[in-house]
Design an enzyme around this catalytic site. Sequence first.
Site, PDB file in Angstrom:
ATOM      1  N   ASP A 101       0.814  -1.213   0.000  1.00 47.21           N
ATOM      2  CA  ASP A 101       0.000   0.000   0.000  1.00 47.21           C
ATOM      3  C   ASP A 101       0.848   1.263   0.000  1.00 47.21           C
ATOM      4  OD1 ASP A 101      -2.094   1.814   0.336  1.00 47.21           O
ATOM      5  OD2 ASP A 101      -2.094   1.568   2.513  1.00 47.21           O
ATOM      6  N   ASP A 293      -2.051   5.470  -5.209  1.00 42.21           N
ATOM      7  CA  ASP A 293      -2.275   4.557  -4.082  1.00 42.21           C
ATOM      8  C   ASP A 293      -2.535   3.130  -4.554  1.00 42.21           C
ATOM      9  OD1 ASP A 293      -3.031   3.324  -1.751  1.00 42.21           O
ATOM     10  OD2 ASP A 293      -4.656   4.705  -1.275  1.00 42.21           O
TER      11      ASP A 293
END
Length: 466
Positions: A101, A293
Amino acid sequence: MFSSLALALSCLLIISPIASAAPNLVPAAGQSIPLVRRAQPERDWEAWAKNERETLTTKYGGSMAKRSTGTNLMTNQNADSSYFGTVAIGTPPVSFNVILDTGSADLWVADQACTTGCSKVQLFNDLSSSTFHNLSQPFGIQYGSGAAAGTLGQDIVQMAGFSVPNQIFGVVTQATSGLLSTPVSGLLGLGWQSIASSKASPLWQTLASSGAWTDPVMAFQLTRFINGSNVNAEEPGGSFTMGFVNSSLYTGTIDYQALPSTPSYWLLPMKSLTVQGSSVAIPSGSSSYSAIDTGTTLVGGPSSVIQSIFAKIPGSQPGTGNWQGYWTYPCSTAVNIAISFGGPSWPISPADFQLTKISSSQCVGAFFELNTGGSAPNWIVGDTFLKNVYSVFRYNPPAVGFAALSQTALAMNGVNAAAPSPTIGSVSASATAGTGGGTSAASHGWGVPWAPLVCGISVAVGAVWM
């Protein structure tokens, strides 16, 4: 025949006028002497420079830091909902599946003492690691899809052949139901330390700043299975590389765009957006900042812009109920969207824009209305976009780069192959993390107001899936 002596004397007599004459080194007036530069022999300057540096470093008592590269094969979970890799923690090392992430900066895994939200996943046993240290400090992090809480610990963490012997991470004992989905045990944050709830240096940042990587970059190639048939819960997910870019996975050059502010999230200003070849007006300045992201499935943006996007798609309607904030459109329409962050305009496949069918004729789009709060950026650009590019995150100078995917990379989409298995390889380089840690209970959610599960689809938002 002449004797040898007579022959030698005769030779001397012949050459003596020339040999005995004094050389005339001064040119006559008006005479010039041409200067001829001898051709230099070819030299391998790269090899010479490397040898020169190593020789002088050794000569004057220095040491050569070993640099290296590594690759972590990822798994595509639930038809592009999330992508996870593996880390190994402790002594002896035990592997754990973690979401990769770039939208957060903390590493955490579920502990054996976890009481809620941790069933059916691999659990960390701190008592089984001889190198684990309990820091006796609380840890907590809030995502748009839930929260995780526990304490901070410190141990050896390995990934892709790299090791950090004193990595601080969250040992989670409570998690929101549905936050972890088997076989995922936690999350590896790949954002900058400034947004870490633990205040600790992230694993990647420790390695990059210490010079452990050959090049100060990490890169992603994500696979697409969302438009496949008979898709398994776990499929090959692509690759995550540390210390280098894999030139076989992209074509052309990598277009790097510098981060517009002090590094926190991997932010880029969105410069342009087109739908079906028509431009959509977007805010400028900090209002255009977009978090790149990998831990988010879709693309979220300001309501006004999302509405303008679907206004250019005939037959679009705002979603209702659990689909509030989303938009529907005719499945027969191939939607072509492209985004530029200052360089080329990068197209998104219509297959990625089509999130799912909700009827025989209506589909849900992968762009949704997002109202972020606080210091969070207005746009969250997740895997819907990132599946269409080779993405590179550079430590120094801080930048995000994109390149077109190669045929080799594209051939991995929908491939009929087994998902990678967790492995613990040998360590090729290590780095020590700086001091960090402290009482932490921060929020890295994007303020998403709707239900955690939308019609059974796992949607990653703000570092984890919702």
